[in-house]
Design a protein around this motif. Structure first.
Motif, PDB file in Angstrom:
ATOM      1  N   MET A  34       9.589   7.756  -7.607  1.00  0.00           N
ATOM      2  CA  MET A  34       9.035   7.130  -6.426  1.00  0.00           C
ATOM      3  C   MET A  34       7.598   7.594  -6.212  1.00  0.00           C
ATOM      4  O   MET A  34       7.209   8.679  -6.653  1.00  0.00           O
ATOM      5  N   ALA A  35       6.821   6.763  -5.525  1.00  0.00           N
ATOM      6  CA  ALA A  35       5.425   7.109  -5.286  1.00  0.00           C
ATOM      7  C   ALA A  35       4.900   6.426  -4.043  1.00  0.00           C
ATOM      8  O   ALA A  35       5.423   5.392  -3.611  1.00  0.00           O
ATOM      9  N   TRP A  36       3.865   7.025  -3.480  1.00  0.00           N
ATOM     10  CA  TRP A  36       3.082   6.402  -2.423  1.00  0.00           C
ATOM     11  C   TRP A  36       1.686   6.093  -2.950  1.00  0.00           C
ATOM     12  O   TRP A  36       1.050   6.944  -3.583  1.00  0.00           O
ATOM     13  N   TYR A  37       1.232   4.887  -2.700  1.00  0.00           N
ATOM     14  CA  TYR A  37      -0.126   4.459  -2.979  1.00  0.00           C
ATOM     15  C   TYR A  37      -0.779   4.043  -1.672  1.00  0.00           C
ATOM     16  O   TYR A  37      -0.099   3.813  -0.674  1.00  0.00           O
ATOM     17  N   ARG A  38      -2.097   3.920  -1.690  1.00  0.00           N
ATOM     18  CA  ARG A  38      -2.795   3.405  -0.518  1.00  0.00           C
ATOM     19  C   ARG A  38      -3.995   2.581  -0.946  1.00  0.00           C
ATOM     20  O   ARG A  38      -4.544   2.771  -2.027  1.00  0.00           O
ATOM     21  N   GLN A  39      -4.380   1.659  -0.082  1.00  0.00           N
ATOM     22  CA  GLN A  39      -5.524   0.811  -0.352  1.00  0.00           C
ATOM     23  C   GLN A  39      -6.316   0.606   0.936  1.00  0.00           C
ATOM     24  O   GLN A  39      -5.796   0.061   1.908  1.00  0.00           O
ATOM     25  N   ALA A  40      -7.559   1.050   0.921  1.00  0.00           N
ATOM     26  CA  ALA A  40      -8.462   0.865   2.038  1.00  0.00           C
ATOM     27  C   ALA A  40      -9.234  -0.434   1.855  1.00  0.00           C
ATOM     28  O   ALA A  40      -9.383  -0.917   0.729  1.00  0.00           O
ATOM     29  N   PRO A  41      -9.747  -1.011   2.939  1.00  0.00           N
ATOM     30  CA  PRO A  41     -10.517  -2.254   2.821  1.00  0.00           C
ATOM     31  C   PRO A  41     -11.682  -2.118   1.854  1.00  0.00           C
ATOM     32  O   PRO A  41     -12.453  -1.161   1.931  1.00  0.00           O
ATOM     33  N   GLY A  42     -11.789  -3.070   0.930  1.00  0.00           N
ATOM     34  CA  GLY A  42     -12.874  -3.071  -0.028  1.00  0.00           C
ATOM     35  C   GLY A  42     -12.731  -2.087  -1.165  1.00  0.00           C
ATOM     36  O   GLY A  42     -13.656  -1.947  -1.975  1.00  0.00           O
ATOM     37  N   LEU A  47      -3.409   6.112  -6.146  1.00  0.00           N
ATOM     38  CA  LEU A  47      -2.186   6.893  -6.078  1.00  0.00           C
ATOM     39  C   LEU A  47      -2.365   8.050  -5.107  1.00  0.00           C
ATOM     40  O   LEU A  47      -3.366   8.767  -5.165  1.00  0.00           O
ATOM     41  N   VAL A  48      -1.390   8.239  -4.234  1.00  0.00           N
ATOM     42  CA  VAL A  48      -1.419   9.318  -3.254  1.00  0.00           C
ATOM     43  C   VAL A  48      -0.533  10.476  -3.681  1.00  0.00           C
ATOM     44  O   VAL A  48      -0.962  11.632  -3.708  1.00  0.00           O
ATOM     45  N   ALA A  49       0.716  10.174  -4.007  1.00  0.00           N
ATOM     46  CA  ALA A  49       1.674  11.213  -4.368  1.00  0.00           C
ATOM     47  C   ALA A  49       2.830  10.606  -5.135  1.00  0.00           C
ATOM     48  O   ALA A  49       3.157   9.433  -4.952  1.00  0.00           O
ATOM     49  N   THR A  50       3.452  11.407  -5.989  1.00  0.00           N
ATOM     50  CA  THR A  50       4.618  10.975  -6.751  1.00  0.00           C
ATOM     51  C   THR A  50       5.737  11.992  -6.607  1.00  0.00           C
ATOM     52  O   THR A  50       5.497  13.176  -6.355  1.00  0.00           O
ATOM     53  N   ILE A  51       6.953  11.512  -6.786  1.00  0.00           N
ATOM     54  CA  ILE A  51       8.116  12.385  -6.837  1.00  0.00           C
ATOM     55  C   ILE A  51       9.080  11.802  -7.861  1.00  0.00           C
ATOM     56  O   ILE A  51       9.424  10.626  -7.820  1.00  0.00           O
ATOM     57  N   SER A  96       6.431   2.667  -3.857  1.00  0.00           N
ATOM     58  CA  SER A  96       6.803   2.078  -5.142  1.00  0.00           C
ATOM     59  C   SER A  96       7.968   2.823  -5.760  1.00  0.00           C
ATOM     60  O   SER A  96       8.162   4.013  -5.521  1.00  0.00           O
ATOM     61  N   ALA A  97       8.747   2.093  -6.561  1.00  0.00           N
ATOM     62  CA  ALA A  97       9.875   2.648  -7.290  1.00  0.00           C
ATOM     63  C   ALA A  97       9.736   2.254  -8.750  1.00  0.00           C
ATOM     64  O   ALA A  97       9.554   1.070  -9.054  1.00  0.00           O
ATOM     65  N   GLN A  98       9.802   3.225  -9.654  1.00  0.00           N
ATOM     66  CA  GLN A  98       9.565   2.962 -11.072  1.00  0.00           C
ATOM     67  C   GLN A  98      10.711   3.451 -11.936  1.00  0.00           C
ATOM     68  O   GLN A  98      11.150   4.592 -11.825  1.00  0.00           O
TER      69      GLN A  98
END
Length: 114
Positions: A34-42, A47-51, A96-98
């Protein structure tokens, strides 16, 4: 039938804390990284963190020491605890889940502002 549903986003002041949740269904949760991603405008999604499926964690340098990723195997839920938030953390955060393929949630907005 796979669903990743994020929640917990919102408006928070700099220095504040927030906990994001990602409820997973339609997958065998224990078999997925599992993971967290983020997207800012523009900007591009980052990738933020994975486990891993075993619980091993990794963090992007920009959030290391401030964010904590964890997973609840009983409730099939991924978490991201965010502390000492900065305006630069403002973004849409995605779960996300991989495994053999990758699944994505719809995202939850986090806004850090005075």
């Amino acid at each position: 039938q796979v669903q990743l549903v994020e929640s917990g986003g919102g408006l928070v002041q700099p220095g504040g804390s927030l906990r994001l949740s990602c409820a997973a269904s339609g997958i065998i949760f224990t078999l997925y990284h599992m993971a967290w991603y983020r997207q800012a405008p523009g900007k591009q999604r980052e990738l933020v963190a994975t486990i891993t499926s075993s619980g091993s964690t990794n963090y992007a340098d920009l959030v290391k020491g401030r964010f904590t990723i964890s997973r609840d195997y009983v409730n099939n839920t991924l978490y991201l605890h965010m502390n000492s938030l900065k305006p630069e953390d403002t973004a849409v955060y995605y779960c996300s889940a991989q495994n053999s393929r990758t699944y994505w949630g719809q995202g939850t907005q986090v806004t850090v502002s005075s």
